[in-house]
Design an enzyme around this catalytic site. Structure first.
Site, PDB file in Angstrom:
ATOM      1  N   ASN A   8      44.036   6.543 -22.536  1.00 37.99           N
ATOM      2  CA  ASN A   8      43.918   7.392 -21.191  1.00 37.99           C
ATOM      3  C   ASN A   8      43.011   8.288 -21.148  1.00 37.99           C
ATOM      4  OD1 ASN A   8      44.484   8.839 -18.952  1.00 37.99           O
ATOM      5  ND2 ASN A   8      46.637   9.183 -19.642  1.00 37.99           N
ATOM      6  N   HIS A  94      52.706   8.804 -15.400  1.00 42.75           N
ATOM      7  CA  HIS A  94      52.405   9.443 -16.360  1.00 42.75           C
ATOM      8  C   HIS A  94      53.174  11.165 -16.402  1.00 42.75           C
ATOM      9  CE1 HIS A  94      50.360  11.991 -19.424  1.00 42.75           C
ATOM     10  NE2 HIS A  94      49.991  10.726 -20.101  1.00 42.75           N
ATOM     11  N   GLU A 172      56.887   7.757 -23.587  1.00 40.46           N
ATOM     12  CA  GLU A 172      55.926   8.837 -24.068  1.00 40.46           C
ATOM     13  C   GLU A 172      56.823   9.917 -23.894  1.00 40.46           C
ATOM     14  OE1 GLU A 172      51.567   8.440 -23.791  1.00 40.46           O
ATOM     15  OE2 GLU A 172      52.180   9.154 -21.985  1.00 40.46           O
TER      16      GLU A 172
HETATM   17  P1  PGA Z   1      48.108  12.251 -26.825  1.00 37.46           P
HETATM   18  O1  PGA Z   1      48.408  12.046 -25.276  1.00 37.46           O
HETATM   19  O2  PGA Z   1      47.642  11.165 -27.326  1.00 37.46           O
HETATM   20  O3  PGA Z   1      46.983  13.350 -26.582  1.00 37.46           O
HETATM   21  O4  PGA Z   1      49.337  12.895 -27.387  1.00 37.46           O
HETATM   22  C1  PGA Z   1      49.273  10.873 -24.831  1.00 37.46           C
HETATM   23  C2  PGA Z   1      49.523  10.797 -23.353  1.00 37.46           C
HETATM   24  O5  PGA Z   1      49.567  11.789 -22.876  1.00 37.46           O
HETATM   25  O6  PGA Z   1      49.096   9.701 -22.981  1.00 37.46           O
END
Ligand code: PGA
Length: 274
Positions: A8, A94, A172
């Site tokens: 992402n 998200h 997440e």
């Molecule tokens: P990160 O972000 O890998 O920088 O922790 C993950 C995300 O927000 O999808």
């Protein structure tokens, strides 16, 4: 099923030139890797030129959509538009959208229903904000389980079994995302317990087949060094990366680490002959 690595890009990079450079460096390094599925989710504005240059080894996804096909919705993009431009996936729910744009589970559910009419696949993000699931006596309060369960059930309201083949769930935990203030690193056990809980919820809502076949990703500070630890867990089918996805050398290291780990015994023997 091949392991899945989703990057992402969020609102990065700042110019088309940099986006071209990032994409080209990734493509050059990972083209030909076929034992994993790689999905890049750049900002909408870069999708057009990237879709013209991408190969079948790299699929594309959007980071959000609106819930209607077309019409008077200033500033929005529809699932059909994303499909038309060459996307196969879209990220929904998200935590940054939940927080900054007040997206609720009900809004996400509306979006899921709209996307399912467009032949795009959905990467649905769920995750609790805080890790505080233990009371002061050190006892598990189960708060995380409740939050996760509710998010999953509300987002998937009225979604039937046959539609679940087009949905991937990304766990997440907000507290583990690299850009969260005072973020702390999750351990593979955190990912494993969340994945078990999600599968159990799917079993109760649908059936065992859906619970087993659902693809679950982990996201939150994943990098080339820790990716294998998360992916080794039985219930984790891939990762969703933020920071590591916008650094081409880190991202290609991560992809190669997973690809190396998942080479079949037969492929390994062939490679070791050279
Ligand atoms: P990160 O972000 O890998 O920088 O922790 C993950 C995300 O927000 O999808």
């Amino acid at each position: 099923m091949k392991p899945l690595i989703v990057a992402n890009w969020k609102m990065n990079p700042i110019s088309r030139k940099q986006a071209e450079h990032l994409f080209e460096s990734i493509r050059k390094e990972i083209c030909g890797i076929q034992n994993i599925e790689v999905i890049l989710c750049p900002p909408f504005i870069y999708l057009d030129f990237i879709s013209k240059k991408t190969s079948k080894d790299i699929k594309l996804g959007g980071q959000n959509i609106f819930w209607d096909r077309q019409g008077p919705y200033t500033g929005e993009i529809s699932p059909q538009m994303l499909k038309d431009i060459g996307c196969d996936y879209v990220i929904l729910g998200h935590s940054e959208r939940r927080k900054n744009f007040k997206e609720t589970d009900e809004i996400i559910n509306k979006k899921i229903k709209a996307v399912l009419k467009s032949r795009l696949k959905i990467i649905l993000c769920v995750g609790e904000e805080s890790r505080n699931s233990f009371n002061k006596d050190g006892r598990w309060t189960g708060e995380v389980d409740l939050v996760l369960r509710e998010q999953v059930l509300r987002c998937l309201e009225d979604i039937d079994e046959s539609q679940m083949a087009n949905i991937i769930i990304a766990y997440e935990p907000v507290w583990a995302i690299s850009t969260t203030e005072n973020s702390c690193v999750a351990v593979p056990d955190d990912a494993l317990s969340a994945s078990l809980l999600i599968r159990k919820t799917m079993h109760q809502k649908y059936n065992e087949k859906i619970a087993r076949s659902l693809r679950i990703l982990y996201g939150g500070s994943v990098d080339s060094k820790n990716v294998i630890d998360f992916m080794k867990e039985d219930g984790i089918d891939g990762v969703l990366v933020g920071g590591a996805g916008i650094n081409s050398s880190e991202f290609t290291r991560l992809v190669k680490a997973v690809s190396g780990q998942y080479l079949s015994a037969e492929q390994k023997t062939v490679i070791s002959r050279f």
